[in-house]
Design a protein around this motif. Structure first.
Motif, PDB file in Angstrom:
ATOM      1  N   UNK A   9       0.735  -1.112  -0.292  1.00 12.81           N
ATOM      2  CA  UNK A   9      -0.233   0.434   0.050  1.00 12.81           C
ATOM      3  C   UNK A   9       0.629   1.432  -0.035  1.00 12.81           C
ATOM      4  N   UNK A  10       2.802   1.109   0.879  1.00 10.91           N
ATOM      5  CA  UNK A  10       3.201   2.330   0.880  1.00 10.91           C
ATOM      6  C   UNK A  10       4.513   2.134  -0.909  1.00 10.91           C
ATOM      7  N   UNK A  11       3.541   1.707  -1.914  1.00  7.56           N
ATOM      8  CA  UNK A  11       4.787   1.756  -2.778  1.00  7.56           C
ATOM      9  C   UNK A  11       4.902   2.996  -3.436  1.00  7.56           C
ATOM     10  N   UNK A  12       6.172   3.539  -4.140  1.00  7.44           N
ATOM     11  CA  UNK A  12       6.289   4.395  -5.025  1.00  7.44           C
ATOM     12  C   UNK A  12       5.106   5.034  -5.680  1.00  7.44           C
ATOM     13  N   UNK A  13       4.846   6.341  -5.736  1.00  7.36           N
ATOM     14  CA  UNK A  13       4.050   6.636  -6.698  1.00  7.36           C
ATOM     15  C   UNK A  13       3.972   6.849  -8.131  1.00  7.36           C
ATOM     16  N   UNK A  14       4.457   6.289  -8.659  1.00  8.53           N
ATOM     17  CA  UNK A  14       4.803   5.699 -10.263  1.00  8.53           C
ATOM     18  C   UNK A  14       4.615   4.533  -9.760  1.00  8.53           C
ATOM     19  N   UNK A  15       3.721   3.441  -8.958  1.00  8.38           N
ATOM     20  CA  UNK A  15       3.088   2.345  -8.683  1.00  8.38           C
ATOM     21  C   UNK A  15       2.325   2.175  -7.538  1.00  8.38           C
ATOM     22  N   UNK A  16       0.606   3.319  -7.947  1.00 11.56           N
ATOM     23  CA  UNK A  16       0.698   3.315  -6.812  1.00 11.56           C
ATOM     24  C   UNK A  16      -1.045   2.045  -7.233  1.00 11.56           C
ATOM     25  N   UNK A  17      -1.691   1.195  -5.979  1.00  9.11           N
ATOM     26  CA  UNK A  17      -3.044   0.256  -5.273  1.00  9.11           C
ATOM     27  C   UNK A  17      -4.012   1.165  -6.052  1.00  9.11           C
ATOM     28  N   UNK A  18      -4.221   0.419  -6.827  1.00 13.86           N
ATOM     29  CA  UNK A  18      -5.969   1.419  -7.600  1.00 13.86           C
ATOM     30  C   UNK A  18      -6.667   1.202  -6.497  1.00 13.86           C
ATOM     31  N   UNK A  19      -7.541   2.485  -6.263  1.00 11.72           N
ATOM     32  CA  UNK A  19      -8.887   2.052  -5.271  1.00 11.72           C
ATOM     33  C   UNK A  19     -10.275   1.133  -5.419  1.00 11.72           C
ATOM     34  N   UNK A  20      -9.794   1.179  -6.815  1.00  7.45           N
ATOM     35  CA  UNK A  20     -11.493   0.244  -7.158  1.00  7.45           C
ATOM     36  C   UNK A  20     -11.599  -1.632  -6.718  1.00  7.45           C
ATOM     37  N   UNK A  21     -10.027  -1.391  -6.160  1.00 11.19           N
ATOM     38  CA  UNK A  21      -9.901  -3.291  -5.910  1.00 11.19           C
ATOM     39  C   UNK A  21      -9.645  -3.448  -4.870  1.00 11.19           C
ATOM     40  N   UNK A  22     -10.146  -2.140  -3.101  1.00  9.05           N
ATOM     41  CA  UNK A  22      -9.821  -2.773  -2.379  1.00  9.05           C
ATOM     42  C   UNK A  22     -11.202  -2.816  -1.619  1.00  9.05           C
ATOM     43  N   UNK A  23     -11.204  -2.960  -0.392  1.00 10.09           N
ATOM     44  CA  UNK A  23     -11.976  -3.152  -0.178  1.00 10.09           C
ATOM     45  C   UNK A  23     -12.255  -2.599   0.807  1.00 10.09           C
ATOM     46  N   UNK A  24     -13.213  -0.995   1.052  1.00 11.79           N
ATOM     47  CA  UNK A  24     -12.778  -0.326   1.581  1.00 11.79           C
ATOM     48  C   UNK A  24     -14.014  -0.179   3.509  1.00 11.79           C
ATOM     49  N   UNK A  25     -13.789   0.442   4.536  1.00 11.51           N
ATOM     50  CA  UNK A  25     -14.945   0.393   5.745  1.00 11.51           C
ATOM     51  C   UNK A  25     -14.910   2.012   5.928  1.00 11.51           C
ATOM     52  N   UNK A  26     -16.438   2.390   5.881  1.00 13.43           N
ATOM     53  CA  UNK A  26     -16.595   4.604   6.664  1.00 13.43           C
ATOM     54  C   UNK A  26     -16.577   3.622   7.946  1.00 13.43           C
TER      55      UNK A  26
END
Length: 397
Positions: A9-26
């Protein structure tokens, strides 16, 4: 938290993990009505349509369809007797209830904090971003105001309970990876009470719901709008307009406060209570100016007034310093008293600020739209290794 401790999740900015594939809790403090915090939650729901929501108390009929369509789970507090109405009585139980939430499998946790929400225990590889509307006022800067206005039992119990809650509040702030503050005023309080830095991301205002009207459609009245809570200082507005003998329309409740203030109001002051949304919009566009004498964390109503092409007379502290430009979009006054407001209205009229260009006011309000909110949060997520990818139809960064 350092980048190497969070893996992919803390990859360099050129290799960011897309939010669309994440499980999100609010995590939202409670869902019992639609106010400014819930408008932010709606925007978060549009950003993350896949998100699950956790909250302490929930009244489905009181929240919007945009929120209800998400999976909503209440904490153990929500299972207590009459929790949707008595949730504030259960405040001492909320820290434990938050820590009981099992967030295993979530990649992104967003806490929406004004009551207890940020104290969840996120998985070690998850990013926890807290959007802070305000550190809990009744524990910190407004503690003595709330205690002095409470009944005997609450005044007796508050000191020991508040001391424990403050300790937990500070400790739980360390669990957050990044804080977003809704104003510079709130950012300063985050730094003061939690010793954490934050990024200011103003809340989204539904600007397309408001529009100026032609000059001939305006009225000869000033407007006060919002919840009639003591810290918003409606009492100052009532007494000031009694002295000025100017027309003032007051929109808001609760009813018992309307009745108490009505007893002190003169003939030039009219109370509409909890008016329908369309009535509020009409009055925002038709008033001479919005009167805003309280110190707010941010304050959405002044932005709505400017989006309606009308200036604001505001107390020059708190969130108003982020939204109102003195002499350009309204007038800021520094003396939070009846005399201070009387002087401000007098100066407003003498300086011709009523005639400020409505379209210039609306253009100023555009910086607080939802696109700006999304961009601010997207930049924060990118710094944490997540590239925000809007869903179809969702606002883009």
């Amino acid at each position: 938290m350092k980048a190497e401790t969070r893996g992919a999740l803390n990859a360099p900015r050129g290799d960011l993990r897309p939010s669309s594939g994440l499980r999100v809790a609010i995590i939202h403090y409670w869902l019992v009505g639609m106010r400014g915090g819930e408008q932010v939650l709606e925007a978060l729901c549009r950003m993350f349509p896949q998100a699950d929501i956790y909250t302490h108390a929930y009244l489905p009929a009181k929240v919007s369809p945009a929120i209800r369509r998400h999976k909503i789970t209440t904490t153990s507090v929500g299972r207590l007797p009459f929790a949707p109405k008595l949730y504030t009585r259960y405040l001492p139980l909320m820290p434990r209830a938050l820590e009981e939430i099992d967030l295993a499998g979530y990649d992104l946790v967003i806490s929406s904090e004004a009551g207890p929400a940020k104290g969840v225990i996120a998985p070690p590889d998850a990013v926890h971003l807290c959007y802070c509307h305000s550190p809990m006022r009744y524990l910190w800067d407004q503690y003595h105001t709330y205690r002095n206005g409470a009944g005997l039992l609450t005044r007796t119990l508050m000191p020991p309970l508040a001391a424990k809650l403050r300790s937990w509040d500070v400790v739980s702030a360390a669990r957050v990876d990044a804080f977003a503050a809704n104003s510079h005023h709130v950012a300063a309080r985050i730094r003061k009470y939690w010793r954490r830095e934050s990024t200011v991301v103003h809340p989204p205002v539904a600007l397309d719901q408001f529009a100026p009207v032609a000059p001939e459609a305006r009225g000869d009245f000033y407007l006060w709008a919002g919840e009639l809570a003591p810290y918003k200082r409606p009492d100052i507005a009532i007494e000031a307009f009694n002295r000025l003998q100017r027309p003032l329309v007051v929109i808001g409740g609760p009813g018992r406060t309307v009745r108490a203030l009505s007893a002190k109001a003169g003939d030039t002051i009219r109370f509409l209570g909890h008016a329908p949304y369309d009535v509020l919009k009409q009055h925002l566009a038709a008033c001479r100016a919005l009167i805003f004498p309280g110190e707010e964390d941010f304050g959405i109503v002044p932005v709505e007034a400017m989006a309606s092409g009308r200036p604001v007379i505001a107390y020059g502290r708190g969130g108003a310093l982020d939204t109102v430009r003195d002499g350009e979009t309204g007038l800021l006054f520094r003396d939070q008293s009846v005399e201070g407001l009387v002087d401000a209205v007098t100066r407003f009229e003498a300086e011709g600020l009523e005639d400020l260009d409505p379209m210039a006011l609306r253009d100023h309000a555009r910086q607080f739209d939802e696109a700006s909110f999304v961009t601010g949060l997207a930049d924060m997520l990118a710094a944490e290794g997540i590239a925000f990818e809007p869903a179809p139809g969702a606002p883009a960064a």
